[in-house]
Write a protein that holds these residues in place. Structure first.
Motif, PDB file in Angstrom:
ATOM      1  N   ASP A  16      70.716  73.330  85.121  1.00  0.00           N
ATOM      2  CA  ASP A  16      71.910  72.642  85.626  1.00  0.00           C
ATOM      3  C   ASP A  16      73.201  73.406  85.335  1.00  0.00           C
ATOM      4  O   ASP A  16      74.250  73.073  85.901  1.00  0.00           O
ATOM      5  N   LEU A  17      73.142  74.410  84.457  1.00  0.00           N
ATOM      6  CA  LEU A  17      74.351  75.166  84.144  1.00  0.00           C
ATOM      7  C   LEU A  17      74.950  75.826  85.382  1.00  0.00           C
ATOM      8  O   LEU A  17      76.168  75.977  85.486  1.00  0.00           O
ATOM      9  N   VAL A  18      74.098  76.220  86.331  1.00  0.00           N
ATOM     10  CA  VAL A  18      74.616  76.903  87.520  1.00  0.00           C
ATOM     11  C   VAL A  18      75.485  75.980  88.363  1.00  0.00           C
ATOM     12  O   VAL A  18      76.327  76.445  89.145  1.00  0.00           O
ATOM     13  N   ASP A  19      75.285  74.672  88.217  1.00  0.00           N
ATOM     14  CA  ASP A  19      76.092  73.717  88.984  1.00  0.00           C
ATOM     15  C   ASP A  19      77.566  73.792  88.611  1.00  0.00           C
ATOM     16  O   ASP A  19      78.449  73.521  89.433  1.00  0.00           O
ATOM     17  N   LEU A  20      77.848  74.179  87.355  1.00  0.00           N
ATOM     18  CA  LEU A  20      79.240  74.291  86.911  1.00  0.00           C
ATOM     19  C   LEU A  20      79.995  75.339  87.716  1.00  0.00           C
ATOM     20  O   LEU A  20      81.217  75.275  87.840  1.00  0.00           O
ATOM     21  N   TYR A  21      79.244  76.295  88.254  1.00  0.00           N
ATOM     22  CA  TYR A  21      79.860  77.416  88.957  1.00  0.00           C
ATOM     23  C   TYR A  21      79.651  77.340  90.470  1.00  0.00           C
ATOM     24  O   TYR A  21      79.772  78.337  91.176  1.00  0.00           O
ATOM     25  N   HIS A  22      79.342  76.126  90.949  1.00  0.00           N
ATOM     26  CA  HIS A  22      79.191  75.864  92.379  1.00  0.00           C
ATOM     27  C   HIS A  22      78.066  76.677  93.018  1.00  0.00           C
ATOM     28  O   HIS A  22      78.090  76.960  94.217  1.00  0.00           O
ATOM     29  N   GLU A  23      77.089  77.051  92.214  1.00  0.00           N
ATOM     30  CA  GLU A  23      75.969  77.837  92.703  1.00  0.00           C
ATOM     31  C   GLU A  23      74.944  76.946  93.422  1.00  0.00           C
ATOM     32  O   GLU A  23      74.945  75.728  93.256  1.00  0.00           O
ATOM     33  N   PRO A  24      74.046  77.563  94.221  1.00  0.00           N
ATOM     34  CA  PRO A  24      72.985  76.761  94.848  1.00  0.00           C
ATOM     35  C   PRO A  24      72.058  76.191  93.786  1.00  0.00           C
ATOM     36  O   PRO A  24      71.943  76.757  92.685  1.00  0.00           O
ATOM     37  N   THR A  25      71.412  75.087  94.082  1.00  0.00           N
ATOM     38  CA  THR A  25      70.486  74.457  93.138  1.00  0.00           C
ATOM     39  C   THR A  25      69.347  75.419  92.802  1.00  0.00           C
ATOM     40  O   THR A  25      68.766  76.045  93.687  1.00  0.00           O
ATOM     41  N   MET A  26      69.039  75.534  91.526  1.00  0.00           N
ATOM     42  CA  MET A  26      67.969  76.425  91.109  1.00  0.00           C
ATOM     43  C   MET A  26      66.614  75.892  91.562  1.00  0.00           C
ATOM     44  O   MET A  26      66.328  74.701  91.453  1.00  0.00           O
ATOM     45  N   GLU A  27      65.780  76.779  92.073  1.00  0.00           N
ATOM     46  CA  GLU A  27      64.453  76.414  92.568  1.00  0.00           C
ATOM     47  C   GLU A  27      63.407  76.612  91.476  1.00  0.00           C
ATOM     48  O   GLU A  27      63.339  77.682  90.869  1.00  0.00           O
ATOM     49  N   LYS A  28      62.576  75.597  91.245  1.00  0.00           N
ATOM     50  CA  LYS A  28      61.493  75.704  90.273  1.00  0.00           C
ATOM     51  C   LYS A  28      60.229  76.164  91.003  1.00  0.00           C
ATOM     52  O   LYS A  28      59.727  75.482  91.897  1.00  0.00           O
ATOM     53  N   ILE A  29      59.710  77.333  90.612  1.00  0.00           N
ATOM     54  CA  ILE A  29      58.548  77.914  91.266  1.00  0.00           C
ATOM     55  C   ILE A  29      57.408  78.051  90.256  1.00  0.00           C
ATOM     56  O   ILE A  29      57.637  78.401  89.086  1.00  0.00           O
ATOM     57  N   GLU A  30      56.182  77.777  90.695  1.00  0.00           N
ATOM     58  CA  GLU A  30      55.017  77.910  89.823  1.00  0.00           C
ATOM     59  C   GLU A  30      54.994  79.316  89.228  1.00  0.00           C
ATOM     60  O   GLU A  30      55.241  80.302  89.921  1.00  0.00           O
TER      61      GLU A  30
END
Length: 309
Positions: free
Chosen positions: A150-164
């Motif tokens: 969620d830290l990337v949200d502070l910088y208006h970044e795209p939502t991080m994708e969780k990949i296997e």
């Protein structure tokens, strides 16, 4: 060849001094600025004063972003600053140069072998690492930490994708996922130098590892250690654009506040470290301005282009 533009002055300028003589409207042809900690205020907002200063620049002066973030994260800036629609800007710490229409002008990728070693290190040491691939941010499901994602949200970044985990490793190894950079994210900022040292020891201990380490580790914001290709920086991308547009570095004005801005500040003939910059960053710049909490960037631009100073 690795570029090194750091040149430390013996005495740091202060924000109360007059601007250097070459900081004038006749000299400057291009302005390049970092985003977080520089262009944006401490609340990650673009103030109206800054927007007005940028949109009031003379027609002959180019303006570009030079950020460690994705292009996606700067959508609002592009919407409000008209000048950005005239030249390519620099993203992912100089690894991704993108035209105003979204097409890629230049890109540099992390060596896949280095990326895989970083990925394996993260699993071995239970360190959370994110992969930046263009405008995508991906991370392994193994050891996933939502609070760090969620830290990337502070910088208006795209939502991080969780990949296997195995799937993401396979995609990196095959080249299906292009790795421009990776970021280790930590629970506290104090843990960043610990990760930096762990990486150094890990790469040094690899059996048969006699090759030079092909990465640089830099910090731009708290709790994040960025892994980028050896010798790459915002300055290398800025140099590329200066050659492309036939602009002499002495006619470039740069703004920044972090470790990843140092080469860019040193490269430009005119450079400003923000008042909130790390102390070790300030001596590299030709001038130290007001902090981003006081519209430091707009203040310098107004003094250059709107006054007789």
């Amino acid at each position: 060849m690795r570029h090194r533009w750091f040149s430390f002055s013996k005495r740091e300028p202060t924000m109360t001094h007059p601007l250097p003589p070459n900081f004038n409207k006749e000299t400057i042809q291009l302005i390049a600025t970092d985003v977080d900690g520089t262009l944006l205020n401490p609340d990650h907002e673009l103030t109206e004063k800054t927007v007005n200063a940028l949109n009031s620049l003379p027609e002959h002066v180019g303006f570009i972003l030079a950020t460690g973030k994705t292009r996606f994260s700067t959508r609002e800036v592009f919407d409000r600053v008209n000048r950005l629609n005239k030249m390519p800007s620099i993203f992912l710490n100089g690894l991704y140069v993108v035209n105003p229409d979204g097409s890629v002008k230049m890109e540099t990728k992390l060596n896949p072998k280095v990326a895989l070693r970083m990925y394996d290190f993260s699993a071995l040491k239970s360190r959370f690492v994110a992969i930046y691939s263009g405008d995508r941010i991906l991370a392994s499901s193994f050891g996933w930490k939502q609070s760090l994602a969620d830290l990337v949200d502070l910088y208006h970044e795209p939502t991080m994708e969780k990949i296997e985990h195995d799937q993401l490793r396979s995609d990196v190894e095959s080249g299906k996922v292009a790795v421009h950079k990776m970021i280790f994210m930590t629970e506290t900022d104090e843990a960043v130098p610990i990760v930096r040292e762990e990486l150094r020891e890990y790469f040094a201990s690899l059996e048969g590892n006699k090759e030079p380490v092909e990465y640089d580790a830099v910090q731009a914001v708290p709790q994040m250690l960025e892994i980028v290709p050896n010798g790459s920086s915002k300055a290398t991308a800025l140099e590329f654009l200066c050659k492309e547009y036939q602009i002499d570095p002495k006619n470039v004005l740069t703004f920044g506040d972090g470790e990843n801005d140092m080469a860019m500040l040193s490269y430009a003939g005119c450079s400003v470290a923000m008042g909130n910059a790390k102390e070790y960053v300030k001596p590299v710049a030709k001038y130290v301005g007001k902090p981003n909490s006081e519209d430091g960037l707009a203040n310098v631009l107004e003094r250059i282009f709107s006054s007789s100073e």
